[in-house]
Write a protein that holds these residues in place. Sequence first.
Motif, mmCIF file in Angstrom:
data_model
loop_
_atom_site.group_PDB
_atom_site.id
_atom_site.type_symbol
_atom_site.label_atom_id
_atom_site.label_comp_id
_atom_site.label_asym_id
_atom_site.label_seq_id
_atom_site.Cartn_x
_atom_site.Cartn_y
_atom_site.Cartn_z
ATOM 1 N N UNK A 107 19.658 5.760 -5.496
ATOM 2 C CA UNK A 107 20.717 5.502 -4.515
ATOM 3 C C UNK A 107 21.025 4.013 -4.431
ATOM 4 N N UNK A 108 19.980 3.218 -4.464
ATOM 5 C CA UNK A 108 20.131 1.758 -4.396
ATOM 6 C C UNK A 108 20.975 1.251 -5.562
ATOM 7 N N UNK A 109 20.640 1.718 -6.771
ATOM 8 C CA UNK A 109 21.377 1.256 -7.949
ATOM 9 C C UNK A 109 22.815 1.773 -7.937
ATOM 10 N N UNK A 110 22.977 3.037 -7.511
ATOM 11 C CA UNK A 110 24.328 3.592 -7.449
ATOM 12 C C UNK A 110 25.166 2.803 -6.454
ATOM 13 N N UNK B 66 0.805 -1.208 0.000
ATOM 14 C CA UNK B 66 0.000 0.000 0.000
ATOM 15 C C UNK B 66 0.851 1.276 0.000
ATOM 16 N N UNK B 67 1.940 1.253 0.791
ATOM 17 C CA UNK B 67 2.723 2.483 0.952
ATOM 18 C C UNK B 67 3.219 3.079 -0.369
ATOM 19 N N UNK B 68 3.766 2.292 -1.303
ATOM 20 C CA UNK B 68 4.229 2.903 -2.560
ATOM 21 C C UNK B 68 3.127 3.663 -3.300
ATOM 22 N N UNK B 69 1.859 3.314 -3.034
ATOM 23 C CA UNK B 69 0.768 3.979 -3.748
ATOM 24 C C UNK B 69 0.632 5.429 -3.319
ATOM 25 N N UNK B 70 0.912 5.722 -2.061
ATOM 26 C CA UNK B 70 0.713 7.097 -1.595
ATOM 27 C C UNK B 70 2.023 7.880 -1.492
ATOM 28 N N UNK B 71 3.129 7.179 -1.377
ATOM 29 C CA UNK B 71 4.402 7.884 -1.211
ATOM 30 C C UNK B 71 4.695 8.723 -2.453
ATOM 31 N N UNK B 72 5.189 9.961 -2.253
ATOM 32 C CA UNK B 72 5.517 10.780 -3.425
ATOM 33 C C UNK B 72 6.537 10.051 -4.307
ATOM 34 N N UNK B 73 6.314 10.170 -5.600
ATOM 35 C CA UNK B 73 7.175 9.459 -6.553
ATOM 36 C C UNK B 73 8.639 9.829 -6.398
ATOM 37 N N UNK B 74 8.877 11.088 -6.073
ATOM 38 C CA UNK B 74 10.266 11.534 -6.033
ATOM 39 C C UNK B 74 11.065 10.760 -4.984
ATOM 40 N N UNK B 75 10.380 10.367 -3.901
ATOM 41 C CA UNK B 75 11.071 9.594 -2.873
ATOM 42 C C UNK B 75 11.462 8.224 -3.402
ATOM 43 N N UNK B 76 10.527 7.614 -4.136
ATOM 44 C CA UNK B 76 10.821 6.306 -4.704
ATOM 45 C C UNK B 76 11.929 6.436 -5.739
ATOM 46 N N UNK C 234 10.331 -8.870 -3.574
ATOM 47 C CA UNK C 234 10.562 -7.802 -4.544
ATOM 48 C C UNK C 234 10.482 -6.421 -3.861
ATOM 49 N N UNK C 235 9.403 -6.237 -3.102
ATOM 50 C CA UNK C 235 9.213 -4.931 -2.462
ATOM 51 C C UNK C 235 10.210 -4.712 -1.322
ATOM 52 N N UNK C 236 10.566 -5.802 -0.666
ATOM 53 C CA UNK C 236 11.567 -5.700 0.392
ATOM 54 C C UNK C 236 12.872 -5.173 -0.197
ATOM 55 N N UNK C 237 13.276 -5.766 -1.316
ATOM 56 C CA UNK C 237 14.553 -5.417 -1.934
ATOM 57 C C UNK C 237 14.505 -4.062 -2.617
ATOM 58 N N UNK C 238 13.426 -3.772 -3.308
ATOM 59 C CA UNK C 238 13.400 -2.584 -4.158
ATOM 60 C C UNK C 238 12.582 -1.440 -3.599
ATOM 61 N N UNK C 239 11.964 -1.669 -2.453
ATOM 62 C CA UNK C 239 11.240 -0.549 -1.849
ATOM 63 C C UNK C 239 11.730 -0.278 -0.418
ATOM 64 N N UNK C 240 11.691 -1.313 0.416
ATOM 65 C CA UNK C 240 12.077 -1.086 1.813
ATOM 66 C C UNK C 240 13.572 -0.822 1.964
ATOM 67 N N UNK C 241 14.402 -1.675 1.341
ATOM 68 C CA UNK C 241 15.857 -1.493 1.458
ATOM 69 C C UNK C 241 16.274 -0.124 0.918
ATOM 70 N N UNK C 242 15.825 0.288 -0.278
ATOM 71 C CA UNK C 242 16.197 1.621 -0.765
ATOM 72 C C UNK C 242 15.735 2.740 0.162
ATOM 73 N N UNK C 243 14.553 2.575 0.766
ATOM 74 C CA UNK C 243 14.057 3.637 1.650
ATOM 75 C C UNK C 243 14.969 3.769 2.871
ATOM 76 N N UNK C 244 15.376 2.623 3.406
ATOM 77 C CA UNK C 244 16.298 2.658 4.543
ATOM 78 C C UNK C 244 17.639 3.246 4.105
ATOM 79 N N UNK C 245 18.015 2.900 2.877
ATOM 80 C CA UNK C 245 19.279 3.392 2.320
ATOM 81 C C UNK C 245 19.322 4.919 2.282
ATOM 82 N N UNK C 246 18.173 5.528 1.992
ATOM 83 C CA UNK C 246 18.104 6.990 1.931
ATOM 84 C C UNK C 246 18.555 7.579 3.258
#
Lengths: 412, 260, 292
Positions: B118-121, B102-112, C21-33
């Motif tokens: 950062x993850x990919x870098x 659910x959270x990705x649906x409301x979180x601002x896109x820019x955060x994602x 999928x979401x753990x790796x590509x959503x939660x982990x990146x968010x913590x990474x921030x």
Amino acid sequence: MSEFLQFEDVSKHYGDVKAVDHVSLTVKQGEFFSLLGPSGCGKTTLLRILAGFEQPDTGRVLLGGEDVTDLPPYERKVNTIFQSYALFPHLSVWDNIAFGLKVAKRPRQEIQTEVAKMLTLIQMEDQAWKKPDQISGGQKQRVAIARALVNKPRVLLLDEPLAALDLKLRQRMLIELDLIHDEVGITFLYVTHDQGEAMSLSDRLAVMKLGRIEQLGTPEEIYEAPRTSFVAAFIGDTNFFNGTVAEPLEKHSVLEGFLSVAVDKDYSRLHIEDFPDLECYNDKQIKEGEQIFLSIRPEKLRISRERPKPAPHLNAIEGVVEDVIYLGSQTKYWVRAGDYRISVIRQHSRFLLDENPIRWREKVWISWHADDGFMLEKYSAQDENLIQLPPEEVGETSPDPNHAAPAQPVLR
Amino acid sequence: MKPSRLPMLVTWSVILFFYVPIVILVANSFNSSRFGGSWESASLKWYIRLMNEPSIWHALTNTLIIAGVATLASMVLGTSAAFALHRFAGTRLQKVHYSVIYTPLVLPEILMGLSMLLFFVQLKVQLGLATIAIAHVTFCLSYVAMTVLARLQDFDFAIIEAAQDLGAGWWTTLWRVLIPMLAPGILAGGLLAFTLSIDDFVISFFVAGPGSTTLPIKIYSMIKYGAPPLINALSTILLVITFSCVIASQYMSNRDRRTA
Amino acid sequence: MKAETRRHASEWLVTLPSFVWLLLLFLVPTVLVFAITFKPPTPYGGIGEGWTLNTLRTLGNPNYPAIIWRTVWLSVAATAICILLATPMGYYMARVSPARRRLVLLLVILPFWTSFLVRIFAWKVLLHPEGLLKNTLVFLGLVGAETSLLYNAWSVLLVMVYTELPFAILPIYAAAEKFDFRLIEAAKDLGASSFCAFRSVFLPGIRVGLLTAFLMVFIPSLGSYVIPDIVGGPTSEMIGNKIAQRTFVDRNLPHAAGLSAFLTVAVLIPMIAITTLRGKESPRDTLREEGI
């Protein structure tokens, strides 16, 4: 093949709730067998264990001598009629019926003839290409039956199949189910909370309560000779009197050849407050001093203005009519006697208007033969709750007076 | 008492407000004037120039590849997620599962967008089409899951038992019963995912690498760095495509509802 | 117990793909921030070794309070306007004939399905100094020739309302559709005026829809970036613009991460508050509408 379907010591619990509590049960081949009980009595769980949707915690299930306890549902030769019918909405009537045969990879020719046969049986040849949402409730019901029967199951399981239908349709389907059972000769295991359905369809039935079988027998046995007060109150209508067993009344000794046999035909006097001098047939040999319920069905009681002539084993008590409910073929009287409100049913075998029928507030006598009463163990508050539970799911309570809620004992 | 007309007035004014800019945009795409302030003459010259812009075609190809991959992957993942959420509703695992969906649906896109960059870098992943596609699967998944979940609300699970009861194993049940029955929901979710993927700018912009320009990124740079009349024409084409798709799907779902 | 185990196994089987999928590509990146906020930047736009509090210090930059304030007031204003417009719309849509309702719904959903950038661009064209609206207003003498309709906070607010409005209409409509309008009649029967009935019966009745609308408009608004970037100017920047600037212009990823971390916290507070307020009711119904 008399022991065709067997449950051996089957138990199942969900958390702390014992849904099925060490049940053993044998169903004969070709029999129409019903599991009857209030909601939560474990009847549906037992059916689902046989279908393979639930695994028992203890015990095993034998089908034709073979242990099927661990088989998945799709490897069991049993089929189910679901309460919601569970027809596949994306498939036509024809495809619904053919589903089982197609999955079993039967030859196309065979599928076509078998499905056609079934369509004839349920008289829906002209609706074969309709989708389930285009047919009526009764038709869905028939498709569900055909879809199960086409696989020639060894047992057909019916889980409250009439609950979703209205009263009229239910009565018609009742007859159809009976006809289909006669025609196909398959064993039917029928689960219901409706005593009317169970009584009219079954060869034998088991009344269940809290995961256990309370009584097992033919409909007549269960109605006429209920073994517990729960059964007496759940099946049909009854009057309960709260009392204590007093001394045995008499013992007939019959001389038979050279042996003197104490025949079981003994009666006991009962201590019931307000009615000092009642007696009852004591077939269970209940001992003196035991607390019991005396149960008498309303139609076994006779009502009259005059005191009935004394006769052996005839009980008579005096009361006042509190309510009169005229029902056409019969009249139901509510009579106040001491602390009890007793229901009496009188069949009209003669032209009523000539009879000067008994009216409200009249003083009357109620009488019955000692053989028609039953001494049963006391009815607990828990039983009362179970019987008063609303019927499961959709089925409205039928307005049929014979199926009305049982009389409640007026306890002090 | 006379019902107030205010709600009706507000509704139709808002609808007017929705469409005025769009109508003007479309009109301007046929205006040969460069700034659209005044009408010079009707012309298709912007459309012709658009056709001769290879970078747009390249961006469109990229967008479609990404959308195709993201749609298919999110349909599979989203459907199984919805199934899990519905079938096992109430377990602690599903509560956590539900909030991460659910959270990705409301979180601002820019955060994602930034967090994935950062993850990919951090993992030293080369940015490009693949990273965009992965990012798109991540947010499309949630939309598909929610759409299918909505359809599952009226799903009678006795039907699965019925299939098994009639001899169908898990695999047969899946292909013959579950997927055909859920097809409308899965397709609706897929359509939503496809549209969102084609349209996504913010997240794509963050995780795009050199050479992986998508159509929205291209449009953005055209808006930022000139060429308005070309965007008018391109926007009009996009509007026509989406409008006809939405109207067609509405028509289809209405027809569905009528037969149901 | 066997069945229990089997149930667990199948639950994990269907949960794992999406969950992992979401753990790796959503939660982990968010913590990474949050983690990268404490990393030094490298001159080439990468992330350096070791740990530092530098980013945290630069977030104290006096520019930021103004930007944060602007972000908050623009989002609050946009949300308020959206809900103010969407509530009578929801009421209207729930009350009209089904055919009319479908038409209105379609007209509301259509812009939602069209390209986000195109919609913003349409406003840029309309508000452009050489554009139709400006010319008309100058012609009518309502604004001076030197007034700019674009590149200020008002144009940003206008376009934010334009793009976010469907997200307010749909949940409010979904709630209004389920509302039992006989309650309004009952209220009037008991002596309430139309407005009083609307306020004391209808609004509480669609409470969940209003809360969802708030969530769906306010939170994305806080993260606005493209709208102020295209129709706003230097005086109407929001946090989103700063994050993008740090990422693409300054190539200072830790700094961008710091701003993101701040925004994440700012977004989670209303989100958790609303979810708690809304109680058990799920946002599924809203999405059913959005998914058509």
